[in-house]
Design a protein around this motif. Sequence first.
Motif, PDB file in Angstrom:
ATOM      1  N   ALA A 147      18.174  27.221  34.792  1.00 60.05           N
ATOM      2  CA  ALA A 147      18.034  26.727  36.159  1.00 60.05           C
ATOM      3  C   ALA A 147      16.599  26.394  36.540  1.00 60.05           C
ATOM      4  O   ALA A 147      16.366  25.650  37.502  1.00 60.05           O
ATOM      5  CB  ALA A 147      18.593  27.762  37.136  1.00 60.05           C
ATOM      6  N   HIS A 148      15.629  26.897  35.787  1.00 59.10           N
ATOM      7  CA  HIS A 148      14.228  26.692  36.160  1.00 59.10           C
ATOM      8  C   HIS A 148      13.662  25.371  35.655  1.00 59.10           C
ATOM      9  O   HIS A 148      12.582  24.959  36.099  1.00 59.10           O
ATOM     10  CB  HIS A 148      13.374  27.841  35.629  1.00 59.10           C
ATOM     11  CG  HIS A 148      13.745  29.177  36.194  1.00 59.10           C
ATOM     12  ND1 HIS A 148      13.678  29.460  37.544  1.00 59.10           N
ATOM     13  CD2 HIS A 148      14.200  30.307  35.593  1.00 59.10           C
ATOM     14  CE1 HIS A 148      14.055  30.708  37.747  1.00 59.10           C
ATOM     15  NE2 HIS A 148      14.388  31.240  36.581  1.00 59.10           N
ATOM     16  N   PHE A 149      14.352  24.707  34.739  1.00 60.20           N
ATOM     17  CA  PHE A 149      13.839  23.471  34.147  1.00 60.20           C
ATOM     18  C   PHE A 149      14.523  22.246  34.748  1.00 60.20           C
ATOM     19  O   PHE A 149      15.740  22.246  34.952  1.00 60.20           O
ATOM     20  CB  PHE A 149      14.061  23.473  32.634  1.00 60.20           C
ATOM     21  CG  PHE A 149      13.101  24.341  31.871  1.00 60.20           C
ATOM     22  CD1 PHE A 149      11.955  23.801  31.312  1.00 60.20           C
ATOM     23  CD2 PHE A 149      13.342  25.690  31.719  1.00 60.20           C
ATOM     24  CE1 PHE A 149      11.070  24.592  30.612  1.00 60.20           C
ATOM     25  CE2 PHE A 149      12.464  26.494  31.022  1.00 60.20           C
ATOM     26  CZ  PHE A 149      11.313  25.946  30.461  1.00 60.20           C
ATOM     27  N   PRO A 150      13.765  21.180  34.993  1.00 61.06           N
ATOM     28  CA  PRO A 150      14.378  19.953  35.507  1.00 61.06           C
ATOM     29  C   PRO A 150      15.227  19.226  34.472  1.00 61.06           C
ATOM     30  O   PRO A 150      16.097  18.436  34.815  1.00 61.06           O
ATOM     31  CB  PRO A 150      13.183  19.109  35.942  1.00 61.06           C
ATOM     32  CG  PRO A 150      12.025  19.644  35.174  1.00 61.06           C
ATOM     33  CD  PRO A 150      12.293  21.095  34.952  1.00 61.06           C
ATOM     34  N   VAL A 151      14.936  19.469  33.186  1.00 64.00           N
ATOM     35  CA  VAL A 151      15.739  18.941  32.079  1.00 64.00           C
ATOM     36  C   VAL A 151      15.910  20.066  31.070  1.00 64.00           C
ATOM     37  O   VAL A 151      15.079  20.985  31.014  1.00 64.00           O
ATOM     38  CB  VAL A 151      15.066  17.725  31.403  1.00 64.00           C
ATOM     39  CG1 VAL A 151      14.973  16.550  32.355  1.00 64.00           C
ATOM     40  CG2 VAL A 151      13.692  18.102  30.862  1.00 64.00           C
ATOM     41  N   PRO A 152      16.970  20.047  30.269  1.00 57.40           N
ATOM     42  CA  PRO A 152      17.132  21.105  29.268  1.00 57.40           C
ATOM     43  C   PRO A 152      15.949  21.130  28.300  1.00 57.40           C
ATOM     44  O   PRO A 152      15.639  20.110  27.672  1.00 57.40           O
ATOM     45  CB  PRO A 152      18.430  20.720  28.544  1.00 57.40           C
ATOM     46  CG  PRO A 152      19.172  19.885  29.528  1.00 57.40           C
ATOM     47  CD  PRO A 152      18.117  19.122  30.280  1.00 57.40           C
ATOM     48  N   PRO A 153      15.268  22.259  28.168  1.00 54.95           N
ATOM     49  CA  PRO A 153      14.094  22.307  27.294  1.00 54.95           C
ATOM     50  C   PRO A 153      14.472  22.565  25.841  1.00 54.95           C
ATOM     51  O   PRO A 153      15.539  23.096  25.538  1.00 54.95           O
ATOM     52  CB  PRO A 153      13.306  23.492  27.849  1.00 54.95           C
ATOM     53  CG  PRO A 153      14.375  24.417  28.330  1.00 54.95           C
ATOM     54  CD  PRO A 153      15.470  23.534  28.887  1.00 54.95           C
ATOM     55  N   ARG A 154      13.574  22.182  24.972  1.00 58.00           N
ATOM     56  CA  ARG A 154      13.685  22.591  23.564  1.00 58.00           C
ATOM     57  C   ARG A 154      12.901  23.885  23.415  1.00 58.00           C
ATOM     58  O   ARG A 154      11.733  23.969  23.814  1.00 58.00           O
ATOM     59  CB  ARG A 154      13.118  21.514  22.637  1.00 58.00           C
ATOM     60  CG  ARG A 154      13.169  21.891  21.151  1.00 58.00           C
ATOM     61  CD  ARG A 154      13.052  20.665  20.277  1.00 58.00           C
ATOM     62  NE  ARG A 154      11.789  19.982  20.443  1.00 58.00           N
ATOM     63  CZ  ARG A 154      10.739  20.128  19.621  1.00 58.00           C
ATOM     64  NH1 ARG A 154      10.818  20.955  18.587  1.00 58.00           N
ATOM     65  NH2 ARG A 154       9.630  19.460  19.830  1.00 58.00           N
ATOM     66  N   VAL A 155      13.527  24.890  22.865  1.00 60.96           N
ATOM     67  CA  VAL A 155      12.885  26.184  22.670  1.00 60.96           C
ATOM     68  C   VAL A 155      12.325  26.256  21.259  1.00 60.96           C
ATOM     69  O   VAL A 155      13.059  26.054  20.281  1.00 60.96           O
ATOM     70  CB  VAL A 155      13.879  27.341  22.900  1.00 60.96           C
ATOM     71  CG1 VAL A 155      13.187  28.686  22.684  1.00 60.96           C
ATOM     72  CG2 VAL A 155      14.470  27.278  24.298  1.00 60.96           C
ATOM     73  N   VAL A 156      11.031  26.497  21.139  1.00 57.92           N
ATOM     74  CA  VAL A 156      10.390  26.672  19.838  1.00 57.92           C
ATOM     75  C   VAL A 156       9.651  28.005  19.852  1.00 57.92           C
ATOM     76  O   VAL A 156       9.376  28.570  20.909  1.00 57.92           O
ATOM     77  CB  VAL A 156       9.416  25.520  19.510  1.00 57.92           C
ATOM     78  CG1 VAL A 156      10.126  24.187  19.525  1.00 57.92           C
ATOM     79  CG2 VAL A 156       8.246  25.502  20.489  1.00 57.92           C
ATOM     80  N   GLY A 157       9.344  28.527  18.700  1.00 54.16           N
ATOM     81  CA  GLY A 157       8.613  29.785  18.628  1.00 54.16           C
ATOM     82  C   GLY A 157       7.215  29.652  19.195  1.00 54.16           C
ATOM     83  O   GLY A 157       6.579  28.603  19.078  1.00 54.16           O
TER      84      GLY A 157
ATOM     85  N   ALA B 163      11.225  15.273  29.387  1.00 53.59           N
ATOM     86  CA  ALA B 163      11.341  16.166  28.231  1.00 53.59           C
ATOM     87  C   ALA B 163      10.546  17.429  28.504  1.00 53.59           C
ATOM     88  O   ALA B 163       9.536  17.408  29.218  1.00 53.59           O
ATOM     89  CB  ALA B 163      10.831  15.490  26.957  1.00 53.59           C
ATOM     90  N   ALA B 164      11.004  18.550  27.947  1.00 57.34           N
ATOM     91  CA  ALA B 164      10.330  19.831  28.145  1.00 57.34           C
ATOM     92  C   ALA B 164      10.429  20.657  26.872  1.00 57.34           C
ATOM     93  O   ALA B 164      11.444  20.621  26.166  1.00 57.34           O
ATOM     94  CB  ALA B 164      10.956  20.586  29.308  1.00 57.34           C
ATOM     95  N   VAL B 165       9.369  21.392  26.602  1.00 58.64           N
ATOM     96  CA  VAL B 165       9.334  22.324  25.465  1.00 58.64           C
ATOM     97  C   VAL B 165       8.786  23.647  25.975  1.00 58.64           C
ATOM     98  O   VAL B 165       7.804  23.677  26.731  1.00 58.64           O
ATOM     99  CB  VAL B 165       8.458  21.799  24.314  1.00 58.64           C
ATOM    100  CG1 VAL B 165       8.186  22.900  23.292  1.00 58.64           C
ATOM    101  CG2 VAL B 165       9.126  20.615  23.624  1.00 58.64           C
ATOM    102  N   ILE B 166       9.421  24.739  25.566  1.00 60.80           N
ATOM    103  CA  ILE B 166       8.919  26.072  25.885  1.00 60.80           C
ATOM    104  C   ILE B 166       8.685  26.841  24.595  1.00 60.80           C
ATOM    105  O   ILE B 166       9.544  26.863  23.701  1.00 60.80           O
ATOM    106  CB  ILE B 166       9.881  26.850  26.814  1.00 60.80           C
ATOM    107  CG1 ILE B 166       9.335  28.264  27.071  1.00 60.80           C
ATOM    108  CG2 ILE B 166      11.293  26.890  26.271  1.00 60.80           C
ATOM    109  CD1 ILE B 166      10.097  29.043  28.130  1.00 60.80           C
ATOM    110  N   GLY B 167       7.519  27.432  24.481  1.00 66.35           N
ATOM    111  CA  GLY B 167       7.209  28.317  23.363  1.00 66.35           C
ATOM    112  C   GLY B 167       7.571  29.738  23.749  1.00 66.35           C
ATOM    113  O   GLY B 167       7.061  30.269  24.733  1.00 66.35           O
ATOM    114  N   LEU B 168       8.474  30.337  22.977  1.00 63.27           N
ATOM    115  CA  LEU B 168       9.015  31.644  23.344  1.00 63.27           C
ATOM    116  C   LEU B 168       9.300  32.435  22.079  1.00 63.27           C
ATOM    117  O   LEU B 168       9.975  31.942  21.176  1.00 63.27           O
ATOM    118  CB  LEU B 168      10.303  31.447  24.151  1.00 63.27           C
ATOM    119  CG  LEU B 168      10.946  32.641  24.832  1.00 63.27           C
ATOM    120  CD1 LEU B 168       9.994  33.268  25.841  1.00 63.27           C
ATOM    121  CD2 LEU B 168      12.228  32.199  25.531  1.00 63.27           C
ATOM    122  N   ALA B 169       8.796  33.656  22.024  1.00 63.86           N
ATOM    123  CA  ALA B 169       8.963  34.472  20.820  1.00 63.86           C
ATOM    124  C   ALA B 169      10.270  35.238  20.849  1.00 63.86           C
ATOM    125  O   ALA B 169      10.722  35.686  21.901  1.00 63.86           O
ATOM    126  CB  ALA B 169       7.800  35.460  20.682  1.00 63.86           C
TER     127      ALA B 169
END
Length: 291
Positions: A83-93, A66-72
């Motif tokens: 392409a940079h993540f080994p699994v599809p990440p969840r994008v949160v603020g 599992a992966a999470v990225i914080g992105l504004a």
Amino acid sequence: MMLVLGVDAGGTSSRAVVATLGGQVLGRGRAGCGNPAACPPREAFHQVGKAIAEALTASGPGDVRAAVIGLAGVEGLPEGLTAHFPVPPRVVGDVVVAFAAGTPAASGTVLISGTGAIAAKIIDHEIAVAADGHGWQLGDEGSGFWIGRQAARSAVRGTPGTLTAYVLKRLGVREPERVAVAVQAAAPLALAELAPLVSRAAGEGDPAAVQIVERAAGLLARTFREVHAPGTPAVLAGSVLTSEGPVRRAVRDLLPDCAPVVAGRGEDAAAWLAARSLAPGTPHRDFLPHP
């Protein structure tokens, strides 16, 4: 062994961490600007990829579940990131990640002052309402950019004191009238790099720097109170407020009834959120221990 990946993609830097479900860190990575609102998207996503690759050096991508990225300022998963993540990440603020970096609570208030500034009421790990965060052109009052711009303004006027001396040295000019030329030749957000000079000069008693600190703290406290619900957890985040210094102290002095805590690493909070998607009862303290 199941692993999680947490990423905090900011306007100044991108940071990634790979950890076990128990919070044991196996790798960290750091690269440049990862926010496509602050730098060209292609470059931002490249920098995020560099941070992830560095974090995965020891463990490899195979066990990441599992992966999470914080992105504004981004809705959904930008194609350039996939392409940079080994699994599809969840994008949160990034605001949600900043709040989670300070408390296990699902709801409360976060005040951020980094390159920009924003306050938000968080409910169930989602932004319910926000104040400021309008960008350096229209707002972000009390942010690193705002503080740096005040420092440059003070220096270009030739205000006597250590702050002007520090700004001139940092910009590589000898005369106050050259400050405007140096500032205009750089990217606008580079002004945020002058903010630490204000804290340094204020700590030495420079009157102009002290005044800037007091104004910044007052603006940040006002922004915070626009969204804060009394009695709920409060978190201070962003480089200006996570760094020990006069701005953080002044903000805390203006919010004595709120007892705000200082956020830990945003990437660790993202990893915790990722771990919770696999094991909902994952303790916050395993990823973000606080004294």
